[in-house]
Design an enzyme around this catalytic site. Structure first.
Site, PDB file in Angstrom:
ATOM      1  N   GLU A  85      93.689  35.440  70.418  1.00 36.30           N
ATOM      2  CA  GLU A  85      92.337  35.212  69.925  1.00 36.30           C
ATOM      3  C   GLU A  85      91.409  36.323  70.425  1.00 36.30           C
ATOM      4  O   GLU A  85      90.196  36.163  70.423  1.00 36.30           O
ATOM      5  CB  GLU A  85      91.812  33.841  70.343  1.00 36.30           C
ATOM      6  CG  GLU A  85      91.637  33.617  71.825  1.00 36.30           C
ATOM      7  CD  GLU A  85      90.788  32.381  72.111  1.00 36.30           C
ATOM      8  OE1 GLU A  85      89.548  32.525  72.077  1.00 36.30           O
ATOM      9  OE2 GLU A  85      91.349  31.313  72.363  1.00 36.30           O
ATOM     10  N   CYS A 119      93.364  29.167  71.198  1.00 35.46           N
ATOM     11  CA  CYS A 119      94.472  29.206  72.163  1.00 35.46           C
ATOM     12  C   CYS A 119      95.801  28.732  71.582  1.00 35.46           C
ATOM     13  O   CYS A 119      96.814  28.729  72.282  1.00 35.46           O
ATOM     14  CB  CYS A 119      94.125  28.352  73.384  1.00 35.46           C
ATOM     15  SG  CYS A 119      92.623  28.866  74.232  1.00 35.46           S
ATOM     16  N   HIS A 258      98.516  23.363  78.077  1.00 30.73           N
ATOM     17  CA  HIS A 258      97.516  24.420  77.978  1.00 30.73           C
ATOM     18  C   HIS A 258      96.494  24.159  79.077  1.00 30.73           C
ATOM     19  O   HIS A 258      96.007  23.035  79.239  1.00 30.73           O
ATOM     20  CB  HIS A 258      96.848  24.391  76.603  1.00 30.73           C
ATOM     21  CG  HIS A 258      95.640  25.255  76.513  1.00 30.73           C
ATOM     22  ND1 HIS A 258      95.672  26.600  76.812  1.00 30.73           N
ATOM     23  CD2 HIS A 258      94.352  24.975  76.185  1.00 30.73           C
ATOM     24  CE1 HIS A 258      94.460  27.106  76.663  1.00 30.73           C
ATOM     25  NE2 HIS A 258      93.644  26.135  76.285  1.00 30.73           N
ATOM     26  N   LYS A 267      93.862  15.213  84.347  1.00 31.20           N
ATOM     27  CA  LYS A 267      93.213  14.247  83.461  1.00 31.20           C
ATOM     28  C   LYS A 267      94.080  13.977  82.227  1.00 31.20           C
ATOM     29  O   LYS A 267      94.170  12.840  81.753  1.00 31.20           O
ATOM     30  CB  LYS A 267      91.848  14.772  83.018  1.00 31.20           C
ATOM     31  CG  LYS A 267      90.833  14.940  84.133  1.00 31.20           C
ATOM     32  CD  LYS A 267      89.547  15.544  83.589  1.00 31.20           C
ATOM     33  CE  LYS A 267      88.539  15.818  84.690  1.00 31.20           C
ATOM     34  NZ  LYS A 267      87.300  16.455  84.157  1.00 31.20           N
TER      35      LYS A 267
END
Length: 456
Positions: A85, A119, A258, A267
């Protein structure tokens, strides 16, 4: 031609810049509370580039090192695809620059181009390469997939989540890490949590809180889709497929994510546990999660901090064994955008017991803002020892030059000056580059870039 078996990753290499920033020093430099980045985000160091390196030089270094370390004949590659990106040209691909590593060996028959979606591009490139090997179009050669990016932010609050790096992967049959086509959940939607509409600057527009909610929401939807697909597969096979049950976490021995920051990974694992609990009829699965948190609305569940903390606490032991190895390297490197997930994968296999790894299944979650996401599986189908030893990631990370926040700010200023420029001579120091590293030598009056290789 026989149908290829165990298609996936046969070899990997990673390149990170030679300099990094100590996040403890950066906390002091930015005047924030101690631990905000190191504990709050789980980030210890951050890779960064001067104007001497760009997305193409990172890719040239990683691919050339992959070819050299694993003694790969450039003529044995039939597909070369890049996920990024951080393009430096709206038309000319990074892949086209990488052909300079193959053309001198007489190989100009290279399928594939660049794949761009935040991503997620590296994962899309990986799937494309695997699909090519498994298709009627395959010519018997291997593929190389490259994920290369530089993460840089304008806002001070976002800068600690920057980074830079490139991962190159050799893809083909008889791999040591084989993709599991039956283990895949996909979610695609339209969001504006992170995007790069201004072509004049390197920086993205970021809505940080929304992006975290989008990431976790995408993980939820991938969880649902994976279960839908596995149940459908069992029905198609008249019950002959092995039972998967209703728990996604039971499908995997290890996981890699990722990793924009390491705290988000803990989390995310807790979130998968939450989704498994919602699908379960066994009250014991909710152990450690207070009753009042079990019936939150979906929207509230994405942002409820009490639920988040409870899920992280409830999965702490599992996380340490199954997931923590995947964030060892990202905590020392920062965010690499498309390369982030595959840095996590390398970190995982570099920090587990390889003697017992064969046959284990790894779950991987790939997310690209905008948004594209996939939760998919790989199986260890060979001995990883040789690959891990040749990558030698954790030792290499200790050899980087730890620089000051002032050095980092100067590097950012150089990149800002160079971005989109022509007739430009880079000013960054090349003395710290290791031998074999490609770097930007000049940009001429027609925006054409020339690269050089650091000698001995």
């Amino acid at each position: 031609m026989t149908y290829p078996q165990n298609v996936g990753i046969k070899a990997m290499e990673i390149y990170v810049p030679p300099q990094c920033l100590d996040q403890t020093l950066f906390e002091k430099h930015q005047g924030v509370s101690a631990g905000k980045y190191t504990i709050g985000l789980g980030l210890q160091y951050m890779n960064f580039c001067t104007d001497r390196e760009d997305v193409c030089s990172l890719a040239l270094t990683a691919v050339s090192s992959l070819l050299r370390k694993f003694d790969i004949d450039p003529k044995s590659i039939g597909r070369l695809e890049v996920g990024t990106e951080s393009p430096i040209d709206k038309a000319k691909s990074v892949k086209s620059v990488l052909t300079t590593l193959f053309e001198p060996h007489g190989n100009t028959s290279l399928e594939g181009i660049d794949t761009i979606h935040a991503c997620y591009g590296g994962t899309s490139a990986l799937f494309n390469a695997v699909n090519w090997v498994e298709s009627r179009s395959w010519d018997g050669r291997d593929a190389i997939v490259v994920a290369s990016d530089i993460a840089l932010y304008k806002e001070d609050a976002s800068r600690p989540t920057g980074g830079a790096g490139c991962v190159a992967m050799l893809i083909g049959p008889n791999a040591v890490l084989s993709l599991e086509p039956s283990l895949r959940g996909v979610y695609m939607t339209n969001t504006f949590d992170f995007y790069k509409p201004d072509m004049k600057v390197e920086f993205p527009i970021v809505n940080g809180h929304e992006s975290i909610a989008c990431y976790l929401g995408a993980l939820d939807e991938c969880h649902k889709d994976l279960l839908r697909r596995t149940e459908a597969a069992k029905k198609q096979l008249n019950g002959d497929a092995p039972k998967t049950g209703k728990k996604v976490l039971d499908l995997f021995d290890y996981m890699a994510f990722h990793t924009p920051n390491c705290k988000l990974v803990s989390k995310s694992y807790g979130r998968l546990k939450y989704n498994d609990c919602l699908n379960s009829t066994n009250a014991a699965d909710w152990e450690g999660i207070p009753d009042e948190l079990r019936n939150l609305s979906y929207k509230d569940s994405l942002k409820d901090k009490t639920l988040e903390r409870a899920l992280v606490a409830a999965t702490k032991t599992e996380f340490k064994m199954r997931v923590e190895p995947c964030i060892a390297a990202p905590s020392l490197c920062g965010n690499m955008y498309t390369a982030s997930l595959y840095c996590s994968l390398i970190s995982l296999i570099s920090n587990i017991d390889l003697a017992s790894a064969e046959g284990k299944t790894i779950g991987l979650f790939s997310y690209g803002s905008g948004a594209a996401s996939t939760l998919f599986g790989m199986r260890v189908t060979g001995d990883l020892t040789n690959m891990v030893q040749k990558i030698d990631l954790m030792r290499r990370l200790k050899q980087r030059n730890i620089q000051t926040p002032e050095d980092y700010e100067k590097a950012c200023a150089l990149r800002l000056k160079a971005y989109g420029n022509k007739s430009y001579k880079p000013l960054g120091d090349v003395s710290s580059l290791t031998p074999g590293t490609y770097y930007l030598k000049s940009i001429d009056e027609a925006y054409r870039r020339t690269y050089a290789i650091k000698g001995q």
